[in-house]
Design a protein around this motif. Structure first.
Motif, PDB file in Angstrom:
ATOM      1  N   ASN A   7       0.823  -1.211   0.000  1.00  0.00           N
ATOM      2  CA  ASN A   7       0.000   0.000   0.000  1.00  0.00           C
ATOM      3  C   ASN A   7       0.858   1.263   0.000  1.00  0.00           C
ATOM      4  O   ASN A   7       0.343   2.356  -0.151  1.00  0.00           O
ATOM      5  N   GLN A   8       2.175   1.122   0.168  1.00  0.00           N
ATOM      6  CA  GLN A   8       3.081   2.268   0.149  1.00  0.00           C
ATOM      7  C   GLN A   8       3.764   2.434  -1.213  1.00  0.00           C
ATOM      8  O   GLN A   8       4.462   3.414  -1.436  1.00  0.00           O
ATOM      9  N   LEU A   9       3.594   1.494  -2.100  1.00  0.00           N
ATOM     10  CA  LEU A   9       4.228   1.575  -3.413  1.00  0.00           C
ATOM     11  C   LEU A   9       3.535   2.648  -4.258  1.00  0.00           C
ATOM     12  O   LEU A   9       2.326   2.828  -4.169  1.00  0.00           O
ATOM     13  N   PRO A  10       4.296   3.347  -5.097  1.00  0.00           N
ATOM     14  CA  PRO A  10       3.663   4.345  -5.968  1.00  0.00           C
ATOM     15  C   PRO A  10       2.802   3.660  -7.031  1.00  0.00           C
ATOM     16  O   PRO A  10       3.127   2.578  -7.499  1.00  0.00           O
ATOM     17  N   GLN A  11       1.686   4.294  -7.394  1.00  0.00           N
ATOM     18  CA  GLN A  11       0.813   3.750  -8.436  1.00  0.00           C
ATOM     19  C   GLN A  11       1.326   4.206  -9.787  1.00  0.00           C
ATOM     20  O   GLN A  11       1.576   5.382 -10.004  1.00  0.00           O
ATOM     21  N   LYS A  12       1.494   3.286 -10.711  1.00  0.00           N
ATOM     22  CA  LYS A  12       2.000   3.569 -12.054  1.00  0.00           C
ATOM     23  C   LYS A  12       1.127   2.847 -13.074  1.00  0.00           C
ATOM     24  O   LYS A  12       0.473   1.858 -12.764  1.00  0.00           O
ATOM     25  N   SER A  13       1.152   3.313 -14.308  1.00  0.00           N
ATOM     26  CA  SER A  13       0.401   2.640 -15.374  1.00  0.00           C
ATOM     27  C   SER A  13       1.325   2.061 -16.431  1.00  0.00           C
ATOM     28  O   SER A  13       0.862   1.514 -17.419  1.00  0.00           O
ATOM     29  N   ASP A  14       2.623   2.177 -16.233  1.00  0.00           N
ATOM     30  CA  ASP A  14       3.570   1.716 -17.247  1.00  0.00           C
ATOM     31  C   ASP A  14       4.488   0.612 -16.714  1.00  0.00           C
ATOM     32  O   ASP A  14       5.664   0.572 -17.018  1.00  0.00           O
ATOM     33  N   ALA A  15       3.922  -0.301 -15.923  1.00  0.00           N
ATOM     34  CA  ALA A  15       4.722  -1.355 -15.304  1.00  0.00           C
ATOM     35  C   ALA A  15       5.264  -2.324 -16.344  1.00  0.00           C
ATOM     36  O   ALA A  15       4.578  -2.677 -17.304  1.00  0.00           O
ATOM     37  N   LYS A  16       6.492  -2.748 -16.170  1.00  0.00           N
ATOM     38  CA  LYS A  16       7.080  -3.783 -17.023  1.00  0.00           C
ATOM     39  C   LYS A  16       6.815  -5.158 -16.419  1.00  0.00           C
ATOM     40  O   LYS A  16       6.651  -6.140 -17.127  1.00  0.00           O
ATOM     41  N   TRP A  17       6.791  -5.231 -15.083  1.00  0.00           N
ATOM     42  CA  TRP A  17       6.586  -6.482 -14.360  1.00  0.00           C
ATOM     43  C   TRP A  17       5.472  -6.322 -13.337  1.00  0.00           C
ATOM     44  O   TRP A  17       5.247  -5.235 -12.832  1.00  0.00           O
ATOM     45  N   ALA A  23       0.429 -21.002  -8.966  1.00  0.00           N
ATOM     46  CA  ALA A  23      -0.622 -21.939  -8.550  1.00  0.00           C
ATOM     47  C   ALA A  23      -0.369 -22.526  -7.168  1.00  0.00           C
ATOM     48  O   ALA A  23      -1.307 -22.932  -6.470  1.00  0.00           O
ATOM     49  N   SER A  24       0.898 -22.563  -6.738  1.00  0.00           N
ATOM     50  CA  SER A  24       1.239 -23.107  -5.414  1.00  0.00           C
ATOM     51  C   SER A  24       1.258 -22.039  -4.340  1.00  0.00           C
ATOM     52  O   SER A  24       1.550 -22.327  -3.172  1.00  0.00           O
ATOM     53  N   GLY A  25       0.990 -20.786  -4.724  1.00  0.00           N
ATOM     54  CA  GLY A  25       0.981 -19.710  -3.745  1.00  0.00           C
ATOM     55  C   GLY A  25       2.322 -19.038  -3.557  1.00  0.00           C
ATOM     56  O   GLY A  25       2.477 -18.207  -2.663  1.00  0.00           O
ATOM     57  N   ASN A  26       3.301 -19.365  -4.377  1.00  0.00           N
ATOM     58  CA  ASN A  26       4.626 -18.756  -4.278  1.00  0.00           C
ATOM     59  C   ASN A  26       4.656 -17.436  -5.041  1.00  0.00           C
ATOM     60  O   ASN A  26       4.090 -17.329  -6.126  1.00  0.00           O
ATOM     61  N   PRO A  27       5.347 -16.413  -4.486  1.00  0.00           N
ATOM     62  CA  PRO A  27       5.424 -15.129  -5.178  1.00  0.00           C
ATOM     63  C   PRO A  27       6.266 -15.243  -6.454  1.00  0.00           C
ATOM     64  O   PRO A  27       7.274 -15.949  -6.492  1.00  0.00           O
ATOM     65  N   ILE A  28       5.807 -14.567  -7.506  1.00  0.00           N
ATOM     66  CA  ILE A  28       6.510 -14.562  -8.792  1.00  0.00           C
ATOM     67  C   ILE A  28       6.444 -13.164  -9.396  1.00  0.00           C
ATOM     68  O   ILE A  28       5.638 -12.331  -8.981  1.00  0.00           O
ATOM     69  N   LEU A  29       7.272 -12.922 -10.389  1.00  0.00           N
ATOM     70  CA  LEU A  29       7.163 -11.751 -11.252  1.00  0.00           C
ATOM     71  C   LEU A  29       6.691 -12.248 -12.606  1.00  0.00           C
ATOM     72  O   LEU A  29       7.178 -13.246 -13.119  1.00  0.00           O
ATOM     73  N   ILE A  30       5.718 -11.547 -13.202  1.00  0.00           N
ATOM     74  CA  ILE A  30       5.237 -11.895 -14.534  1.00  0.00           C
ATOM     75  C   ILE A  30       5.279 -10.627 -15.383  1.00  0.00           C
ATOM     76  O   ILE A  30       4.933  -9.542 -14.901  1.00  0.00           O
ATOM     77  N   SER A  31       5.757 -10.740 -16.605  1.00  0.00           N
ATOM     78  CA  SER A  31       5.846  -9.558 -17.467  1.00  0.00           C
ATOM     79  C   SER A  31       4.441  -9.087 -17.843  1.00  0.00           C
ATOM     80  O   SER A  31       3.479  -9.860 -17.858  1.00  0.00           O
ATOM     81  N   LYS A  32       4.346  -7.816 -18.147  1.00  0.00           N
ATOM     82  CA  LYS A  32       3.063  -7.243 -18.554  1.00  0.00           C
ATOM     83  C   LYS A  32       2.515  -7.971 -19.778  1.00  0.00           C
ATOM     84  O   LYS A  32       1.315  -8.267 -19.859  1.00  0.00           O
ATOM     85  N   GLU A  33       3.377  -8.323 -20.724  1.00  0.00           N
ATOM     86  CA  GLU A  33       2.945  -9.005 -21.946  1.00  0.00           C
ATOM     87  C   GLU A  33       2.408 -10.400 -21.650  1.00  0.00           C
ATOM     88  O   GLU A  33       1.385 -10.817 -22.197  1.00  0.00           O
TER      89      GLU A  33
END
Length: 146
Positions: A7-17, A23-33
């Motif tokens: 909730n402290q992160l800045p809001q952006k509309s041009d995220a790359k990730w 599916a197992s509940g592990n945190p991941i990064l996924i590209s916008k595409e």
């Protein structure tokens, strides 16, 4: 940089990730595409009766062009089509035109006249002959020359 709560992160509309959970509940990064591809696959394509990436009303009003449609002329949707009697294109052609083209305009599902299932078809022969008919309440009129 120190850890931040989401909730402290800045809001952006041009995220790359985008941060997500697998599916197992592990945190991941996924590209916008990649995310767009996954979401698009879940939404699915529009059809005449179902919204998708496009409204079903808009989908029905798109103008299609088919040169070799073997659909039944009485059931064919909005679009521009060829007539070629040697190849039974389209099926059930009662227009009296053997070679040429025709335009079909139908009301979309959900429109004010949709209950009447209104449709107009105009056929033009390669010799310039012009024929027209219309449908209301699933009943086609006879083809007439104009």
């Amino acid at each position: 940089m120190a850890d931040q709560f989401e909730n402290q992160l800045p809001q952006k509309s041009d995220a790359k990730w985008v941060r997500a959970l697998d599916a197992s509940g592990n945190p991941i990064l996924i590209s916008k595409e990649d995310l767009a591809s996954v979401v698009g696959g879940l939404i699915g394509p529009a059809s005449a009766l179902k919204d998708g990436l496009l409204s079903h009303i808009l989908y029905q009003n798109l103008f299609t062009s088919k040169t070799d449609s073997t659909e039944d002329m009485d059931l064919i949707g909005t679009g521009y089509y060829a007539i070629h009697s040697d190849y039974n294109i389209p099926k059930n052609n009662k227009s009296g035109i053997r070679y040429g083209s025709f335009i079909s305009f139908g009301t979309p599902v959900g429109g004010n006249a949709a209950g009447g299932n209104a449709q107009i078809q105009i056929a033009i022969g390669n010799d310039g002959t012009r024929r027209i008919r219309n449908r209301w309440l699933n009943n086609w009129t006879e083809w007439v020359t104009f």
